[in-house]
Design an enzyme around this catalytic site. Structure first.
Site, mmCIF file in Angstrom:
data_model
loop_
_atom_site.group_PDB
_atom_site.id
_atom_site.type_symbol
_atom_site.label_atom_id
_atom_site.label_comp_id
_atom_site.label_asym_id
_atom_site.label_seq_id
_atom_site.Cartn_x
_atom_site.Cartn_y
_atom_site.Cartn_z
ATOM 1 N N GLN A 22 0.833 -1.061 -0.076
ATOM 2 C CA GLN A 22 -0.065 0.085 0.002
ATOM 3 C C GLN A 22 0.997 1.170 0.002
ATOM 4 O O GLN A 22 1.845 1.237 0.888
ATOM 5 C CB GLN A 22 -0.687 0.002 1.246
ATOM 6 C CG GLN A 22 -2.143 0.837 1.289
ATOM 7 C CD GLN A 22 -3.206 0.248 0.328
ATOM 8 O OE1 GLN A 22 -3.108 0.137 -0.640
ATOM 9 N NE2 GLN A 22 -4.153 -0.119 1.061
ATOM 10 N N SER A 23 0.848 2.149 -0.838
ATOM 11 C CA SER A 23 1.935 3.043 -1.137
ATOM 12 C C SER A 23 2.212 4.046 0.098
ATOM 13 O O SER A 23 3.406 4.041 0.203
ATOM 14 C CB SER A 23 1.496 3.939 -2.274
ATOM 15 O OG SER A 23 1.526 3.265 -3.493
ATOM 16 N N THR A 24 1.098 4.535 0.472
ATOM 17 C CA THR A 24 1.235 5.705 1.699
ATOM 18 C C THR A 24 0.610 5.244 2.720
ATOM 19 O O THR A 24 -0.282 4.390 2.746
ATOM 20 C CB THR A 24 1.025 6.929 1.481
ATOM 21 O OG1 THR A 24 -0.595 6.956 1.050
ATOM 22 C CG2 THR A 24 1.581 7.331 -0.029
#
Ligand SMILES: [Zn+2]
Length: 690
Positions: A22-24
């Protein structure tokens, strides 16, 4: 699931890895749906026939961007385990986005093909040894890359369009807030806005960011937190140098709207990891700059002046700031011969010289000269004090009024803190008085809170008291007017520091140049005023230190008359008999007589008497070097006599013959002797020439 038949018992015997990404952190925090779905993939693996004990979840990369594999420990672990061949299948929500860069995914796909590892996502099962699957995965990866590109492009264009209108909202620095209509306004909290305004007024007074830090010692500065658990909250902490620079350099405080002040740059470090850093963009390259966009703390012109001031203070770029030393023209004096800057060279506490910097660089010219700081400073100060006109004194008085204003503002911050504490205490009291007496639990809590507020109030009041007590009293306006009228007295007053004098000097004088001057007893000084005019003055140079004052002429006459025949000791006695003293007022000694001989070129009496020769003569007569003569004298082979600081050798034909015989014998001095003399030790047979 699509392609389920590709899963064999061989795959099921190995581990199934579920890779979560999950990117951020914001995505992790807010898009819980996606995170849940990703964790549910473990169930999918069991549904496809893996034993629950053989399914492993790698979730170390949650909250890390997928743009590059660097820093992503989870992806590295995944890769290494696939390479070892212990993985039957890698399962992700969308395989084409396992790794966001095509390069990372291509590496994973290649390793999966070599080790017979399956890649599984919600669309189906990919066996990379199958050409079709390989092609589909490659296409999907390229498509997702393109999709990202288009999306990012659209977002950026929309963002820039909003920024050009001044509508793109960015976090505001402390002291500025968005009001209900979304307009940028000065923070209505007077304590906050006073602190920010004080940074600017302190900078105007102190002239440096470190000066602001010093002025804020013991006082706190607000900071607004962005993101995270503290988002939007105001916290008070010490004001650091870095924070001061941030405030001074931020154009938002000048009422300007700016987009593109910073840019992120990427570089690859020695380990092959990609590092991202933020860099400031020069003002000329800002994408959007809208002046007078909102109310500010300073005007745009003041902002530019602050910027120029900071640049002057920035010594790393070669700026020469005001320093503590007593040399008045330090930092603004230049050499008129080579054009280089001159440095103040301190020798002890009371003496200093301005010296041309070029000496260090080896570029010094013959005409480059130094000068004692006091001589030049006195002349420049005299010119400066003469130049101050009544208008300028009036200007100084206006500045004094401004200082008085700032003086009051220092305790204003403490007053505001008291006001806030009083308000909080009143509110706590009201809340306590409104609670039903029966509601004892609540009443007790509210009472405790009220007491705490009262304690804070007492503390703030105490702080205000000590703040006003700590302020030194300002002289009244009349005193200042009197002082301004008698500027020379103020200039020389012991309370005026070297720094103050230099600041005052720099407000009027742009630079000082020591010009070339043929007369070595004089110095020509050029002064360039900020107003654009230039002055030139010639002053007498002080005698360089170390050279004594001239010897009175009767003494010189005496030495000139007797010097060629009398020795130094004899002269000292004669001079003492006449009661003569040196220029410095001391009785003559041998050194002083030697100095006068040197200066007036008075010869010394011949050192050798009749029948004696000097070392040089002896060497010439024998045709050898003086070194040989000195050696003989030292080793006692040649008798000699010391006369003053010369050596006299009694010279007779017998001595001369002895010396010649010594030379004839010596293999070192006479090469012919070396060849004819028999060797003392027989040669070894091995060395016998054939
Ligand atoms: Zn020079």
């Amino acid at each position: 699931m699509n392609g389920e038949h590709k899963i064999t018992s061989g795959h099921r015997a190995r581990t199934a890895l579920v890779y979560l990404r999950q990117s951020t952190l914001v995505q992790v925090r807010e898009h819980t749906e996606s995170t849940m779905r990703q964790y549910a993939l473990a169930g999918t693996a069991v549904g496809l026939g893996w034993a629950p004990g053989d399914v492993e979840v790698i979730d170390r990369d949650l909250g890390l961007s997928g743009t590059s594999a660097a820093h992503r420990q989870g992806f590295r672990e995944l890769m290494s385990r696939v390479c070892l061949g212990e993985v039957g299948a890698v399962i992700g929500l969308e395989v084409s986005r396992l790794a966001r860069s095509n390069a990372d995914l291509a590496r994973l796909a290649e390793m999966a093909r070599l080790t017979g590892t399956l890649l599984i996502d919600s669309d189906g099962v990919y066996d990379l040894s199958d050409f079709n699957d390989w092609l589909v995965l490659g296409l999907k990866s390229t498509m997702s890359q393109a999709e990202l590109h288009v999306m990012a492009g659209r977002l950026q264009a929309a963002k820039l369009a909003a920024a050009e209108r001044g509508d793109l909202r960015a976090p505001l620095p402390v002291g500025l807030v968005y009001d209900d209509e979304g307009e940028t306004v000065i923070d209505p909290d007077a304590e906050v806005s006073a602190a920010v305004a004080d940074v600017f007024s302190c900078f105007a007074a102190a002239g440096s960011a470190y000066g602001v830090v010093a002025a804020f010692a013991g006082r706190k500065f607000p900071q607004r937190a962005y993101g995270g658990a503290w988002a939007g909250q105001l916290r008070w902490g010490p004001l650091t140098h870095h924070r001061v620079l941030q405030v001074l350099k931020n154009p938002a405080y000048a009422g300007a709207y700016v987009h593109g002040r910073h840019v992120t740059r990427k570089r690859v470090d020695a380990d092959g990891n990609v590092r991202t850093s933020t860099a400031e963009v020069p003002r000329a390259e800002w994408k959007v700059l809208i002046k007078d966009h909102h109310p500010g703390y300073v005007t745009w012109d003041e902002y530019l002046a602050i910027e120029a001031r900071l640049a002057v203070n920035w010594t790393a770029s070669g700026a020469r700031t005001v320093r503590e030393g007593s040399a008045l023209c330090q930092g603004i004096i230049y050499c008129g011969s080579c054009g280089g800057p001159m440095a103040a060279n301190y020798q002890g506490s009371d003496r200093a010289n301005y010296e041309c910097h070029s000496r260090r660089d080896g570029k010094k010219k013959d005409s480059c000269r130094g000068i004692a700081t006091t001589a030049l400073d006195d002349a420049v100060a005299r010119v400066l004090l003469d130049a101050l006109t009544p208008e300028q004194v009036a200007f100084a008085l206006a500045a004094a009024d401004q200082v008085a204003g700032q003086h009051q503002r220092a305790s204003r911050a403490a007053e505001l803190a008291v006001e806030r504490a009083r308000y909080d205490a009143d509110r706590a009291e009201r809340a306590f008085s409104q609670v039903e007496p029966e509601n004892r639990l609540v009443a007790r809590t509210l009472e405790a809170r009220w007491e705490a507020r009262l304690a804070t109030l007492a503390e703030a009041e105490h702080a205000l008291e000590s703040a006003s007590a700590a302020l030194p009293p300002l002289p009244d306006r009349d005193t200042i007017a009197r002082a301004a009228a008698d500027l020379p007295a103020l200039w020389h007053a012991p309370t005026t520091t070297a720094r103050d004098r230099k600041r005052l000097l720099r407000t009027l004088i742009a630079d000082v140049t020591l010009m070339p001057e043929a007369d070595r007893a004089k110095a020509r000084i050029g002064i360039r005023w900020h107003a654009g005019t230039a002055d030139q003055l010639i002053i007498g140079r002080p005698r360089p230190s170390g050279i004594p004052a001239p010897t009175p002429s009767p003494a010189v006459e005496l030495i000139r008359r007797l010097g060629p025949s009398a020795g130094n000791d004899e002269l000292v006695a004669v001079l003492a008999g006449h009661g003569y003293v040196t220029g410095a007022g001391r009785p003559f000694d041998v050194k002083a007589v030697q100095w006068v001989r040197h200066v007036y070129k008075i010869p010394v009496p011949p050192a050798v008497e009749a029948g004696e020769v000097s070392v040089k003569d002896a060497a010439a007569r024998l045709g050898c070097s003086t070194g040989v003569i000195y050696y003989w004298i030292e080793t006692g082979q040649l008798p000699a006599r010391r006369s003053g600081n010369r050596i006299a050798i009694p010279w007779t034909p017998a001595v001369q013959d002895q010396c010649r015989a010594r030379i004839a014998e010596s293999g070192h001095l006479n090469p012919a002797a070396r060849r004819t003399r028999p060797r003392k030790t027989p040669r070894c047979p091995a060395e016998e020439p054939r």
